[in-house]
Design an enzyme around this catalytic site. Structure first.
Site, short mmCIF file in Angstrom:
data_model
loop_
_atom_site.label_atom_id
_atom_site.label_comp_id
_atom_site.label_asym_id
_atom_site.label_seq_id
_atom_site.Cartn_x
_atom_site.Cartn_y
_atom_site.Cartn_z
N SER A 156 -11.02 -9.24 7.92
CA SER A 156 -10.59 -7.91 7.28
C SER A 156 -9.93 -8.02 6.12
O SER A 156 -9.18 -9.04 5.74
CB SER A 156 -9.60 -7.04 8.27
OG SER A 156 -9.46 -5.98 7.81
N TYR A 182 -1.48 -7.22 12.64
CA TYR A 182 -2.64 -7.15 12.32
C TYR A 182 -3.00 -7.94 11.29
O TYR A 182 -3.93 -8.70 11.31
CB TYR A 182 -3.25 -5.67 12.31
CG TYR A 182 -4.63 -5.62 11.99
CD1 TYR A 182 -5.68 -5.89 12.82
CD2 TYR A 182 -5.06 -5.32 10.64
CE1 TYR A 182 -6.81 -5.87 12.51
CE2 TYR A 182 -6.38 -5.07 10.20
CZ TYR A 182 -7.62 -5.44 11.34
OH TYR A 182 -8.61 -5.34 10.96
#
Length: 307
Positions: A156, A182
């Site tokens: 990501s 994350y």
């Protein structure tokens, strides 16, 4: 420099148009929702034998039936695998027979409340990185047996928000921060691809990572109540929101397109090799995410964690 005539608006199906995968066997993790479904669908449409590795097999069976109906390819299977449970990963890997041509490490979670696995590992790092690390290394021999196999690791752009917290990966001493957790897990995805590509080059295994793009309409964002400002259709950082077929395009390109044959250890976005990150833009790769020394360090840390 490779030339690829695809971009942000390309769909997964378009990246494999005219490609024959009828002799290929593929696994897509997290293929019961989101871009995993469309990645699996595109591979099946091109003729591949596709296994959906999912936590919820009932949901997986519904997806498999839909893929079979929409592609006419009956070679779509569902198998149970929970990336946060080591025994589940081991059982899945042990049950695999024969070669494996394509492995798409797609499943992931984002910005979850603080949770831990049975081992005490922080859940985002455990699911997004460690689970896929165990799975992929366990399937190494099957990948090597295929010859010219491909591993695709879905990362990501969120990795640019932070490096791995090397001295406290599991947030045992720092207050838990869902976004730091994350970002470090997504950085780990890229570092894993860099090191696996180096280690497995002589086995003919190509390993690449990618940013699928800004996609609001998937289950990944279920812990967010409303789209943040950066999810507006046109945002100040120049990135547009994608639909799910567009979000699956870069994964499918790396999994199956002849346009990237021989490419390994790279990070892609919008179906193109990414460029270094520029502060203020939600694009590109952070230098720490492609550092070979950090990649080798993460491999050893991961081995130490899993025993």
């Amino acid at each position: 420099m490779i030339t690829i005539a695809f971009g942000a608006a390309t769909t997964a199906a378009e990246t494999v148009e005219g490609v024959d995968l009828s002799a290929k066997r593929a696994i897509v993790t997290g293929a019961s929702s989101g871009i995993g479904v469309e990645t699996a669908r595109a591979l099946a449409k091109a003729g591949a034998d596709v296994t959906l590795a999912v936590r919820d097999t009932a949901a997986g069976e519904k997806v498999a039936a839909d893929i079979v109906a929409s592609t006419g390819n009956a070679r779509v299977q569902v198998a149970l695998m929970d990336l946060s449970v080591r025994d589940s990963i081991d059982a899945f890997a042990a049950s695999w027979r024969g070669r494996l041509d394509i492995l798409v490490d797609n499943a992931g979670i984002m910005a979850t409340p603080e949770r831990r696995t049975a081992e005490g590992w922080e859940m985002q790092f455990a699911t997004n990185h460690l689970g896929h690390f165990v799975l992929t290394t366990r399937l190494h021999d099957a990948l090597a047996a295929a010859g010219r196999a491909r591993v695709v690791v879905v990362s990501s752009v969120g990795h640019v928000n932070g490096d791995i917290i090397w001295d406290d990966i599991n947030f045992e001493r720092h207050p838990y921060d869902e976004w730091k957790a994350y970002s470090q897990s997504k950085t780990a995805n890229i570092l894993f691809a860099v090191e696996a590509a180096r280690r497995w080059a002589d086995d003919g295994i190509m390993v690449n990572a990618l940013n699928p793009g800004r996609i609001w309409s998937t289950g990944l964002s279920r812990h967010m109540t409303v789209p943040p400002a950066s999810f507006e259709p046109e945002s100040s950082d120049g990135v547009t929101v994608k639909d799910i077929p567009q979000g699956a395009a870069t994964s499918t390109l790396l999994a199956a397109s002849p346009l990237v044959e021989g490419v390994t250890g790279q990070y892609f976005e919008d179906c193109q090799p990414a460029v270094p990150h520029t502060p203020g833009l939600r694009r590109g790769f952070a230098a720490y995410a492609v550092d070979p020394a950090a990649a080798a360090r993460l491999w050893q840390v991961s081995l130490d964690m899993i025993g």
